[in-house]
Motif scaffolding. Structure first.
Motif, mmCIF file in Angstrom:
data_model
loop_
_atom_site.group_PDB
_atom_site.id
_atom_site.type_symbol
_atom_site.label_atom_id
_atom_site.label_comp_id
_atom_site.label_asym_id
_atom_site.label_seq_id
_atom_site.Cartn_x
_atom_site.Cartn_y
_atom_site.Cartn_z
ATOM 1 N N ARG A 180 -21.948 45.369 47.260
ATOM 2 C CA ARG A 180 -23.277 45.003 46.863
ATOM 3 C C ARG A 180 -23.011 44.490 45.439
ATOM 4 O O ARG A 180 -22.331 44.840 44.413
ATOM 5 C CB ARG A 180 -23.981 46.317 46.466
ATOM 6 C CG ARG A 180 -25.238 46.055 46.372
ATOM 7 C CD ARG A 180 -26.351 45.859 47.790
ATOM 8 N NE ARG A 180 -26.163 47.152 48.611
ATOM 9 C CZ ARG A 180 -26.571 47.132 49.808
ATOM 10 N NH1 ARG A 180 -27.098 46.081 50.367
ATOM 11 N NH2 ARG A 180 -26.608 48.072 50.341
ATOM 12 N N LEU A 181 -23.905 43.362 45.022
ATOM 13 C CA LEU A 181 -23.701 42.582 43.845
ATOM 14 C C LEU A 181 -24.270 43.411 42.599
ATOM 15 O O LEU A 181 -23.926 42.789 41.427
ATOM 16 C CB LEU A 181 -24.256 40.989 44.080
ATOM 17 C CG LEU A 181 -23.227 40.407 44.913
ATOM 18 C CD1 LEU A 181 -23.892 38.790 45.193
ATOM 19 C CD2 LEU A 181 -21.710 40.116 44.559
ATOM 20 N N LYS A 188 -23.933 33.550 51.660
ATOM 21 C CA LYS A 188 -22.818 32.875 50.673
ATOM 22 C C LYS A 188 -23.125 31.489 50.212
ATOM 23 O O LYS A 188 -22.518 30.760 50.186
ATOM 24 C CB LYS A 188 -21.425 33.096 51.348
ATOM 25 C CG LYS A 188 -20.980 34.552 51.495
ATOM 26 C CD LYS A 188 -20.962 35.141 50.297
ATOM 27 C CE LYS A 188 -20.352 36.552 50.578
ATOM 28 N NZ LYS A 188 -20.269 37.396 49.347
ATOM 29 N N TYR A 214 -27.960 30.345 42.427
ATOM 30 C CA TYR A 214 -27.328 31.713 42.582
ATOM 31 C C TYR A 214 -26.550 31.531 44.008
ATOM 32 O O TYR A 214 -27.082 30.882 44.992
ATOM 33 C CB TYR A 214 -28.096 32.597 42.330
ATOM 34 C CG TYR A 214 -29.066 32.766 43.216
ATOM 35 C CD1 TYR A 214 -29.182 33.746 44.311
ATOM 36 C CD2 TYR A 214 -30.540 32.152 43.209
ATOM 37 C CE1 TYR A 214 -30.100 34.068 45.190
ATOM 38 C CE2 TYR A 214 -31.544 32.179 44.147
ATOM 39 C CZ TYR A 214 -31.411 33.191 45.174
ATOM 40 O OH TYR A 214 -32.331 33.295 46.109
ATOM 41 N N ILE A 215 -25.576 32.309 44.223
ATOM 42 C CA ILE A 215 -25.173 32.476 45.619
ATOM 43 C C ILE A 215 -25.692 33.801 46.432
ATOM 44 O O ILE A 215 -25.647 34.759 45.910
ATOM 45 C CB ILE A 215 -23.628 32.868 45.421
ATOM 46 C CG1 ILE A 215 -22.897 31.555 44.677
ATOM 47 C CG2 ILE A 215 -22.866 32.945 46.906
ATOM 48 C CD1 ILE A 215 -23.067 30.308 45.490
ATOM 49 N N SER A 216 -26.329 33.609 47.553
ATOM 50 C CA SER A 216 -26.655 34.627 48.429
ATOM 51 C C SER A 216 -25.657 35.632 48.720
ATOM 52 O O SER A 216 -24.592 35.125 49.301
ATOM 53 C CB SER A 216 -27.464 33.838 49.453
ATOM 54 O OG SER A 216 -27.986 34.964 50.398
ATOM 55 N N GLY A 217 -25.796 36.657 48.390
ATOM 56 C CA GLY A 217 -24.577 37.704 48.868
ATOM 57 C C GLY A 217 -24.620 37.743 50.267
ATOM 58 O O GLY A 217 -23.241 38.045 50.602
ATOM 59 N N SER A 218 -25.295 37.515 51.191
ATOM 60 C CA SER A 218 -25.131 37.967 52.645
ATOM 61 C C SER A 218 -24.765 36.623 53.237
ATOM 62 O O SER A 218 -23.889 36.499 53.933
ATOM 63 C CB SER A 218 -26.681 38.348 53.292
ATOM 64 O OG SER A 218 -27.540 37.587 52.983
ATOM 65 N N GLY A 261 -27.632 39.527 46.270
ATOM 66 C CA GLY A 261 -27.452 38.253 45.693
ATOM 67 C C GLY A 261 -28.617 37.958 44.792
ATOM 68 O O GLY A 261 -28.496 37.447 43.765
ATOM 69 N N THR A 262 -29.955 38.015 45.291
ATOM 70 C CA THR A 262 -31.146 37.490 44.865
ATOM 71 C C THR A 262 -31.275 38.498 43.536
ATOM 72 O O THR A 262 -31.955 37.875 42.544
ATOM 73 C CB THR A 262 -32.444 37.866 45.776
ATOM 74 O OG1 THR A 262 -32.097 37.081 46.847
ATOM 75 C CG2 THR A 262 -33.559 37.494 44.808
ATOM 76 N N ASN A 301 -29.260 39.915 41.560
ATOM 77 C CA ASN A 301 -28.176 39.668 40.458
ATOM 78 C C ASN A 301 -28.422 38.129 40.022
ATOM 79 O O ASN A 301 -28.448 37.985 38.920
ATOM 80 C CB ASN A 301 -26.667 39.462 41.271
ATOM 81 C CG ASN A 301 -25.655 39.249 40.456
ATOM 82 O OD1 ASN A 301 -25.605 40.043 39.576
ATOM 83 N ND2 ASN A 301 -24.971 38.239 40.497
ATOM 84 N N GLY A 302 -29.044 37.053 40.783
ATOM 85 C CA GLY A 302 -29.698 35.891 40.241
ATOM 86 C C GLY A 302 -30.812 36.196 39.404
ATOM 87 O O GLY A 302 -30.813 35.287 38.513
#
Length: 271
Positions: A242-243, A182, A176-180, A211-212, A214-215
């Protein structure tokens, strides 16, 4: 067991219920323990309900029918919750919590049994109606508050790992991609951890871009499970993209100024 007086039975019933939140106990169970008539125990439970109500520490629910009984649901009043969160903000605002790099030291708060227990009760109140089967968290700092949430709901805690563990057997892993940042990251969970079709809630200590969280939602799809709610202790503001959208946060962190030694944090508006 020696026959107990009413006040002793009331104390014993309250002890049993509070030690086993959200567990239904039949009147027959207490009748056998205390060798008392069900009509007498009904009166005792009425007193227990009033005590819990007066203390504002939850509710005692009675369930009718052959499969019915009584259970204790932990909780605190909205006023106590607001006062508690405000105190936490005051604790976090102190300049000596600022760590080089713009981070905050919060281990003493998160790992305090008294504080994390109350956080767990608050989180449980927000997600009880979702009827979750599991509380999910990701290692490591979210574990204490997730554990206390699981305790208040009396459901299992499932810890998602950042790598595979030999001791957990076969696992499912996703990237997964960390939102902060990337950055690409990995999370793993044992295939034995959750049952197919389960309802889950995700509890964590901090959220930046989501991101977490969402993962975790994507990971649970691999198990044919749903994430019915997300709760975080602190969310970082501002964050425009925000994801995840539907979540509960207890505190909003606006900024950390290392030079001035200032931390701007306040109770959040519920989402």
């Amino acid at each position: 067991m020696e026959r107990l007086h009413r006040k002793e039975r009331v104390a014993a019933i309250l002890k049993v219920l509070s030690d086993n939140p959200n567990v239904i106990f039949s009147l027959g169970y207490f009748s056998e323990i205390f060798d008392s008539a069900r009509s007498t125990l009904s009166e005792d439970i009425t007193i227990v309900k009033k005590v819990v109500e007066n203390l504002k520490c939850g509710v005692v629910e009675t369930l009718p029918g052959a499969a019915g009984g009584v259970k204790y649901v932990p909780g605190i009043s909205r006023e106590e919750e607001e006062e508690f969160i405000s105190r936490l903000c005051d604790m976090i605002k102190t300049s000596d919590r600022i760590i080089p790099g713009g981070f905050l030291y919060m281990n003493d708060i998160i790992y305090s049994p008294e504080i994390s227990s109350k956080i767990g009760i608050i989180m449980a109140q927000y997600f009880r109606d979702k009827n979750p089967d599991y509380v999910l968290t990701i290692e490591t700092k979210g574990i204490p508050i997730a554990m206390m949430t699981a305790k208040a709901l009396n459901i299992p805690l499932v810890i998602i790992r950042s790598d595979n563990r030999v001791t957990e057997g076969s696992t499912v892993s996703i990237n997964y991609i960390s939102g902060s940042s990337k950055r690409m990251r990995t999370m793993s969970l044992s295939k034995r951890s959750v049952k197919k079709g389960s309802r889950c809630i995700f509890i964590d200590d901090f959220m930046r871009a989501g991101g977490t969280a969402n993962g975790v939602i994507e990971l649970m799809k691999e198990f044919d499970c749903s994430v019915e709610g997300i709760g975080v202790l602190v969310e970082s503001l501002p964050y425009n993209k925000r994801l995840v959208q539907n979540y509960v946060s207890l505190m909003n962190l606006e900024s950390i100024d290392e030079e001035k030694g200032e931390v701007k944090i306040h109770p959040s508006m519920r989402k």
